[in-house]
Design a protein around this motif. Structure first.
Motif, PDB file in Angstrom:
ATOM      1  N   VAL B  94      24.662  88.816  81.527  1.00  0.00           N
ATOM      2  CA  VAL B  94      25.290  90.128  81.511  1.00  0.00           C
ATOM      3  C   VAL B  94      26.639  90.132  80.821  1.00  0.00           C
ATOM      4  O   VAL B  94      27.672  90.011  81.456  1.00  0.00           O
ATOM      5  CB  VAL B  94      25.535  90.668  82.923  1.00  0.00           C
ATOM      6  CG1 VAL B  94      25.724  92.171  82.868  1.00  0.00           C
ATOM      7  CG2 VAL B  94      24.422  90.319  83.859  1.00  0.00           C
ATOM      8  N   ASN B  95      26.646  90.293  79.513  1.00  0.00           N
ATOM      9  CA  ASN B  95      27.938  90.270  78.834  1.00  0.00           C
ATOM     10  C   ASN B  95      28.625  91.617  78.810  1.00  0.00           C
ATOM     11  O   ASN B  95      28.684  92.283  77.801  1.00  0.00           O
ATOM     12  CB  ASN B  95      27.783  89.730  77.428  1.00  0.00           C
ATOM     13  CG  ASN B  95      27.913  88.243  77.418  1.00  0.00           C
ATOM     14  OD1 ASN B  95      29.020  87.730  77.465  1.00  0.00           O
ATOM     15  ND2 ASN B  95      26.794  87.555  77.414  1.00  0.00           N
ATOM     16  N   LEU B  96      29.148  91.998  79.957  1.00  0.00           N
ATOM     17  CA  LEU B  96      29.974  93.203  80.007  1.00  0.00           C
ATOM     18  C   LEU B  96      31.312  92.790  80.592  1.00  0.00           C
ATOM     19  O   LEU B  96      31.554  91.620  80.865  1.00  0.00           O
ATOM     20  CB  LEU B  96      29.303  94.286  80.860  1.00  0.00           C
ATOM     21  CG  LEU B  96      27.960  94.817  80.354  1.00  0.00           C
ATOM     22  CD1 LEU B  96      27.439  95.882  81.282  1.00  0.00           C
ATOM     23  CD2 LEU B  96      28.072  95.366  78.949  1.00  0.00           C
ATOM     24  N   ILE B  97      32.200  93.773  80.807  1.00  0.00           N
ATOM     25  CA  ILE B  97      33.532  93.455  81.311  1.00  0.00           C
ATOM     26  C   ILE B  97      33.574  93.824  82.795  1.00  0.00           C
ATOM     27  O   ILE B  97      33.631  95.004  83.135  1.00  0.00           O
ATOM     28  CB  ILE B  97      34.619  94.251  80.565  1.00  0.00           C
ATOM     29  CG1 ILE B  97      34.334  94.281  79.066  1.00  0.00           C
ATOM     30  CG2 ILE B  97      35.997  93.711  80.891  1.00  0.00           C
ATOM     31  CD1 ILE B  97      34.611  93.019  78.321  1.00  0.00           C
ATOM     32  N   PRO B  98      33.548  92.852  83.698  1.00  0.00           N
ATOM     33  CA  PRO B  98      33.439  93.168  85.125  1.00  0.00           C
ATOM     34  C   PRO B  98      34.657  93.893  85.679  1.00  0.00           C
ATOM     35  O   PRO B  98      34.540  94.600  86.669  1.00  0.00           O
ATOM     36  CB  PRO B  98      33.274  91.801  85.792  1.00  0.00           C
ATOM     37  CG  PRO B  98      33.709  90.801  84.791  1.00  0.00           C
ATOM     38  CD  PRO B  98      33.547  91.410  83.437  1.00  0.00           C
ATOM     39  N   THR B  99      35.804  93.723  85.037  1.00  0.00           N
ATOM     40  CA  THR B  99      37.017  94.357  85.578  1.00  0.00           C
ATOM     41  C   THR B  99      37.108  95.837  85.222  1.00  0.00           C
ATOM     42  O   THR B  99      37.930  96.554  85.772  1.00  0.00           O
ATOM     43  CB  THR B  99      38.269  93.649  85.050  1.00  0.00           C
ATOM     44  OG1 THR B  99      38.141  93.519  83.633  1.00  0.00           O
ATOM     45  CG2 THR B  99      38.415  92.276  85.670  1.00  0.00           C
ATOM     46  N   MET B 100      36.249  96.301  84.295  1.00  0.00           N
ATOM     47  CA  MET B 100      36.349  97.699  83.892  1.00  0.00           C
ATOM     48  C   MET B 100      35.292  98.531  84.609  1.00  0.00           C
ATOM     49  O   MET B 100      34.266  98.019  85.038  1.00  0.00           O
ATOM     50  CB  MET B 100      36.160  97.841  82.377  1.00  0.00           C
ATOM     51  CG  MET B 100      37.230  97.135  81.572  1.00  0.00           C
ATOM     52  SD  MET B 100      37.462  97.802  79.904  1.00  0.00           S
ATOM     53  CE  MET B 100      35.845  97.892  79.280  1.00  0.00           C
ATOM     54  N   LYS B 104      33.693 102.961  81.474  1.00  0.00           N
ATOM     55  CA  LYS B 104      34.410 102.323  80.371  1.00  0.00           C
ATOM     56  C   LYS B 104      33.540 101.288  79.679  1.00  0.00           C
ATOM     57  O   LYS B 104      33.574 101.166  78.454  1.00  0.00           O
ATOM     58  CB  LYS B 104      35.692 101.656  80.888  1.00  0.00           C
ATOM     59  CG  LYS B 104      36.804 102.648  81.160  1.00  0.00           C
ATOM     60  CD  LYS B 104      38.147 101.943  81.285  1.00  0.00           C
ATOM     61  CE  LYS B 104      39.262 102.966  81.333  1.00  0.00           C
ATOM     62  NZ  LYS B 104      40.584 102.354  81.341  1.00  0.00           N
ATOM     63  N   ASN B 105      32.756 100.559  80.463  1.00  0.00           N
ATOM     64  CA  ASN B 105      31.863  99.586  79.853  1.00  0.00           C
ATOM     65  C   ASN B 105      30.862 100.276  78.930  1.00  0.00           C
ATOM     66  O   ASN B 105      30.554  99.784  77.852  1.00  0.00           O
ATOM     67  CB  ASN B 105      31.105  98.810  80.932  1.00  0.00           C
ATOM     68  CG  ASN B 105      31.799  97.532  81.307  1.00  0.00           C
ATOM     69  OD1 ASN B 105      31.870  96.601  80.508  1.00  0.00           O
ATOM     70  ND2 ASN B 105      32.336  97.477  82.510  1.00  0.00           N
ATOM     71  N   LEU B 108      32.792 101.617  75.726  1.00  0.00           N
ATOM     72  CA  LEU B 108      33.472 100.670  74.854  1.00  0.00           C
ATOM     73  C   LEU B 108      32.805 100.615  73.485  1.00  0.00           C
ATOM     74  O   LEU B 108      31.639 100.275  73.366  1.00  0.00           O
ATOM     75  CB  LEU B 108      33.466  99.280  75.495  1.00  0.00           C
ATOM     76  CG  LEU B 108      34.393  98.255  74.858  1.00  0.00           C
ATOM     77  CD1 LEU B 108      35.831  98.656  75.038  1.00  0.00           C
ATOM     78  CD2 LEU B 108      34.143  96.893  75.453  1.00  0.00           C
ATOM     79  N   GLU B 109      33.569 100.971  72.460  1.00  0.00           N
ATOM     80  CA  GLU B 109      33.086 100.958  71.069  1.00  0.00           C
ATOM     81  C   GLU B 109      31.850 101.836  70.878  1.00  0.00           C
ATOM     82  O   GLU B 109      31.109 101.661  69.932  1.00  0.00           O
ATOM     83  CB  GLU B 109      32.819  99.525  70.611  1.00  0.00           C
ATOM     84  CG  GLU B 109      34.076  98.739  70.316  1.00  0.00           C
ATOM     85  CD  GLU B 109      34.927  99.373  69.212  1.00  0.00           C
ATOM     86  OE1 GLU B 109      34.415  99.576  68.123  1.00  0.00           O
ATOM     87  OE2 GLU B 109      36.117  99.668  69.473  1.00  0.00           O
ATOM     88  N   GLU B 141      32.520 105.286  88.378  1.00  0.00           N
ATOM     89  CA  GLU B 141      33.964 105.042  88.256  1.00  0.00           C
ATOM     90  C   GLU B 141      34.372 103.715  88.879  1.00  0.00           C
ATOM     91  O   GLU B 141      35.500 103.263  88.751  1.00  0.00           O
ATOM     92  CB  GLU B 141      34.756 106.183  88.904  1.00  0.00           C
ATOM     93  CG  GLU B 141      34.639 107.496  88.153  1.00  0.00           C
ATOM     94  CD  GLU B 141      35.005 107.341  86.678  1.00  0.00           C
ATOM     95  OE1 GLU B 141      36.136 106.925  86.389  1.00  0.00           O
ATOM     96  OE2 GLU B 141      34.135 107.610  85.819  1.00  0.00           O
ATOM     97  N   PRO B 143      34.578  99.620  89.439  1.00  0.00           N
ATOM     98  CA  PRO B 143      34.524  98.494  88.518  1.00  0.00           C
ATOM     99  C   PRO B 143      33.122  97.889  88.509  1.00  0.00           C
ATOM    100  O   PRO B 143      32.481  97.779  89.551  1.00  0.00           O
ATOM    101  CB  PRO B 143      35.522  97.490  89.090  1.00  0.00           C
ATOM    102  CG  PRO B 143      36.335  98.229  90.086  1.00  0.00           C
ATOM    103  CD  PRO B 143      35.555  99.421  90.519  1.00  0.00           C
ATOM    104  N   GLY B 145      32.160  94.915  88.193  1.00  0.00           N
ATOM    105  CA  GLY B 145      32.045  93.677  88.965  1.00  0.00           C
ATOM    106  C   GLY B 145      31.751  93.900  90.435  1.00  0.00           C
ATOM    107  O   GLY B 145      31.375  92.978  91.146  1.00  0.00           O
TER     108      GLY B 145
END
Lengths: 321, 508
Positions: B94-100, B104-105, B108-109, B141, B143, B145
């Motif tokens: 799972v290559n996402l950003i756990p803190t966001m 937002k994930n 992103l882009e 909303e 996070p 993670g």
């Protein structure tokens, strides 16, 4: 339930309010907009620098060149003032320099894959050395604009007022909040700080963003230098020494994780105000010496880091194995 | 099936070649994906699956070869370019950003907006709509993670799926899902298939390949072994394709093995296991015996070896070392008790590349002695010379940095280091990973010799022929559980393959 994201900010604001109330109980006249206005004015330059540092730290980096940048911008403004430049003109030039210098650091960090710590440490020495190249002594800034800057103020309810440095700080904050939360660039900063490799795979342009982050950091430190020079109406080659550390402290007290990815710009402002409040409290006391400013700041910082460990641990599910 | 096998494949990759420094990762591999199929991509560690996928999705550039998407030649230079062309990927773990936050994930882009700004109202709407398509209803909303891995996985898939998605690559999507979550994921995969999307499914769970896969492509050592319809390949054939027979020239030395009588028990595990890591297992290691651990990637080979060494702590069962029961063995105690472990990844866990052969050999003895008691230089030189001679390490002298030796010789240094501390039990994880065939045979001879000298050995290996050639007993693992043990004459490729494939009548 309150979003976990805002817990550290809530903690920071609570500490600030508590300290302010403690001051109010200890000293008459402490609970006033006058004191608040002074704290804002005295710490505006640190807070501005800390706002820039927040972006850098959110991305998982660090910027040690802040203090030297403040000193360098100050002496340059003073020397340019003697050469007849209008302070606003020299400020504009030096802000551009700050952006370029920061961007260069960002490029080196990403292109050469060097730790930000080392690159910006080199920046620290480089700029501090440059300060002494420009001038060895304190140089006054005599332009009448300095007077205008010092006397422009917005009255607050009560006897207090917002000085121009405080106003610049609040404007910087507004811009920073906009960048952090309403632009792609801001979201990319959080993504890089959260997990750089994932961010790359998700399509975030790492190099461009890194260059922009440090460029933004350079802009904010240069702005802090301009404000400091105008506030003290002089340029001094040793000005701003160790301000980078106060700025980092403000960022951490404001709830931003040094590992990146988590934090809010607004928190940093409160973090900086807490540092200012502590020194004000101790100065009010009179009999305590300034050593206590450092000691209590250090203890508070330590307590906050421990607190964060627990707050973060509670919603981080990654380390399961 | 909604889509007939079209004349023009959705994706065609031909003669793809990619070399990394020192490794030829892909050597002329072909891959064809049809619209509306689930295409399973199989292979052991280092087979080249990940590299092939990274080339397809633009994360890595190929050295040579050709690629077409719906008949159009493509050459994506970044994941963003591939995405724009309609090739989406969910990378391993799972290559996402756990803190966001989830929003937002997803944004992103991806989020629309003018002048680099993001409209969060639109971003939230898009995120909800995309998640709803997969039947996911969560608080976007929070996070990322804070959600279970299964939900994170679904968010990653939802993010990857655009309106124009024609190819979806799922790299080990089920690795950390439980049975129910896997079933849910499969029904989503079938739905995507029905929409005409070509789904690439990388996994090492064979049942799942048969459950959801239409066609199968197998890679081994950077080469294409073959592509076939799932219904045309039996499980044993599939396992055979994956594990191969590179070691044809290493003969099983029966006469030598039969001559040896197993000695006293050195190490015994009873009901040893750990939740989510390894089902409880029994295993006994005797002096003068080589025990093999067979199983596919992810079957728990490494975990078993590490657990016996104490590098992974068990939460059930007990371990008896030299007749003394131990609870919560730790590597330090294991070393004291005479157990040595050679890890699979010698670069990351085994050797210090910058240190010399002598210094690397000394590491384990020195740590056993404690740092205060320095071993005299003369003794060090002597020991290093002994080891170099005994194991036949090809090095001009003992002072050469280990990083400059060949893979086979590095592996021998790992062995030398383990042996220098004079162990009575030696645990080897993939002792022949990444070394050439000649060195391969030598290492196996060495294993037999050590066994004859009275060591108890455990060899975890993904290469069946290696196990057949070197071991007296083989414990077979599947899906993180020991499923059986065979010994003596029973140790043949076919028997092991059949056990791994689950053709023993055992219900899955």
């Amino acid at each position: 339930m309150i979003n976990a994201k805002y817990l550290p900010l809530a903690a920071t604001v609570t500490v600030f309010v508590a300290l302010f109330l403690v001051g109010g109980m200890m000293y008459r006249n402490f609970l006033s907009t006058l004191v608040l206005g002074h704290i804002l004015a005295d710490n505006a330059f640190v807070i501005i620098a800390a706002i820039g540092a927040t972006f850098v730290i959110l991305s998982g980096g660090i910027d040690l060149s802040i203090g030297s940048m403040i000193g360098f911008v100050g002496v340059c403004m003073a020397v340019l003032d003697q050469a007849g430049w209008h302070p606003l003109a020299s400020a504009a030039l030096l802000l551009c320099f700050g952006i370029l210098f920061g961007a260069m650091q960002g490029y080196l960090i990403d292109f050469c894959e060097i730790q930000p710590f080392i690159v910006t440490l080199a920046g620290l020495f480089l700029l501090r050395g440059a300060c002494f190249m420009v001038s060895l002594d304190s140089v006054p800034i005599r332009h009448e604009f300095v007077q205008t800057f010092a006397t422009t103020r917005i009255p607050l309810p009560g006897r207090g007022f917002l000085t121009s440095s405080a106003i610049v700080m609040l404007l910087s904050l507004a811009v920073a909040i906009f960048i952090a939360h309403f632009t792609r660039f801001g979201t990319n900063i959080y993504a890089i700080g959260g997990d750089k490799e994932s961010a790359r795979l998700m399509g975030v342009p790492i190099r461009r963003t890194t260059v922009m982050i440090y460029g933004l950091g350079g802009f904010y430190s240069a702005l802090a230098g301009v404000i400091y020079a105008l506030y003290t109406s002089s340029g001094y080659p040793l000005a701003g020494s160790t301000t980078e550390l106060s700025a980092i402290a403000a960022v951490v007290l404001g709830g931003t994780l040094l590992t990146g990815g988590v934090g809010l710009v607004a928190g940093t402002v409160f973090g900086g105000m807490i540092l200012g409040l502590i020194s004000t409290l101790i100065i009010f006391h009179g009999s305590l010496n300034s050593a206590w400013i450092m000691i209590s700041s250090g203890m508070l910082l330590f307590g906050f880091i421990v607190l964060h460990r627990f707050l973060v641990g509670s919603f981080d599910l990654r380390g399961s194995s | 099936m909604p889509a007939e096998p079209a004349a023009v494949p959705r994706i065609a990759m031909r003669a793809i070649r990619k070399a990394f420094p020192g490794v030829l990762a892909l050597d002329g591999v072909d891959l064809a994906l049809r619209p509306g199929e689930v295409h399973a991509l199989l292979g052991e560690n280092g087979a080249g699956k990940s590299t092939l996928i990274k080339i397809l999705t633009g994360a890595v550039r190929r050295d040579s070869g050709e690629m077409w998407l719906d008949g159009q030649p493509i050459d994506p230079g970044s994941t963003g370019e591939a995405q724009a062309a309609g090739i989406s990927t969910v990378f391993q773990e799972v290559n996402l950003i756990p803190t966001m936050s989830v929003t937002k994930n997803m944004a992103l882009e991806r989020a629309a907006g003018r002048f680099g700004m993001i409209s969060w109202r639109k971003a939230r709407e898009q995120a909800r709509a995309k998640l709803a398509r997969l039947g996911v209803d969560i608080d976007i909303e929070r996070p990322l993670g804070s959600f279970s891995v299964a939900v994170q996985q679904l968010v990653a898939i939802a993010r990857a799926l655009e309106d124009n998605t024609r190819v979806l690559v799922l790299d080990e999507p089920t690795a950390s899902l439980d049975a129910k979550e896997t079933t849910a994921l499969f029904s989503i995969m079938r739905e995507l298939k029905a929409r005409g999307i070509a789904v690439v499914f990388i996994t090492h769970f064979l049942e799942q390949v048969y459950e959801v896969g239409d066609r199968i492509t197998v890679l081994r050592n950077g080469r294409l072994v073959g592509t076939a319809a799932a219904s045309d390949v039996s499980r044993p054939d599939l396992v055979s394709m994956m594990i191969g027979r590179e070691l044809g020239e290493v003969e099983r030395a029966f006469s030598e093995k039969d001559a040896m009588a197993a000695g006293p028990v050195r190490l015994s595990a009873r009901g040893l296991g750990r939740k989510r890591v390894l089902e409880p297992f029994d295993l006994i290691l005797r002096q003068g015996e080589v025990v093999g651990l067979a199983g596919l990637l992810g079957s728990g080979r490494t975990e078993t070896a590490k657990m016996l060494f104490g590098a992974i702590s068990a939460d059930a069962g007990e371990l008896t070392v030299m007749g003394t029961p131990t609870r919560n063995a730790a590597p330090r105690q294991s070393l004291r008790a005479g157990i040595a472990f050679c890890p699979e990844d010698r670069k990351a866990e085994g050797l210090v590349a910058e240190l010399s052969v002598r210094e690397n050999i000394m590491l384990s003895i020195q740590s056993k002695q404690g740092w205060l008691k320095r071993i005299p230089r003369r003794r060090q030189d002597e020991l290093a010379r002994e080891m170099i001679a005994a194991l036949g390490i090809a090095t001009p002298d003992a002072e050469k940095p280990v990083g400059q030796l060949s893979g086979g010789n590095q592996q021998k240094v790992v062995l030398a280091r383990a042996l220098a501390s004079n162990p009575s039990v030696l645990l080897l994880d993939e002792p022949t990973r990444g070394i050439d065939v000649g060195a391969h045979a030598e290492i196996i001879k060495l294993i037999r010799k050590l066994c004859k000298d009275g060591l108890a050995l455990l060899v975890a290996s993904s290469e069946l022929d290696e196990l057949v050639a070197a071991t007296d007993r083989v414990a077979v693992l599947r899906d993180r559980a020991k499923i059986g043990e065979i010994s003596g004459e029973q140790i043949t490729r076919d028997n092991i393959v059949r056990m791994i494939a689950g053709d023993d009548g055992r219900a899955d």
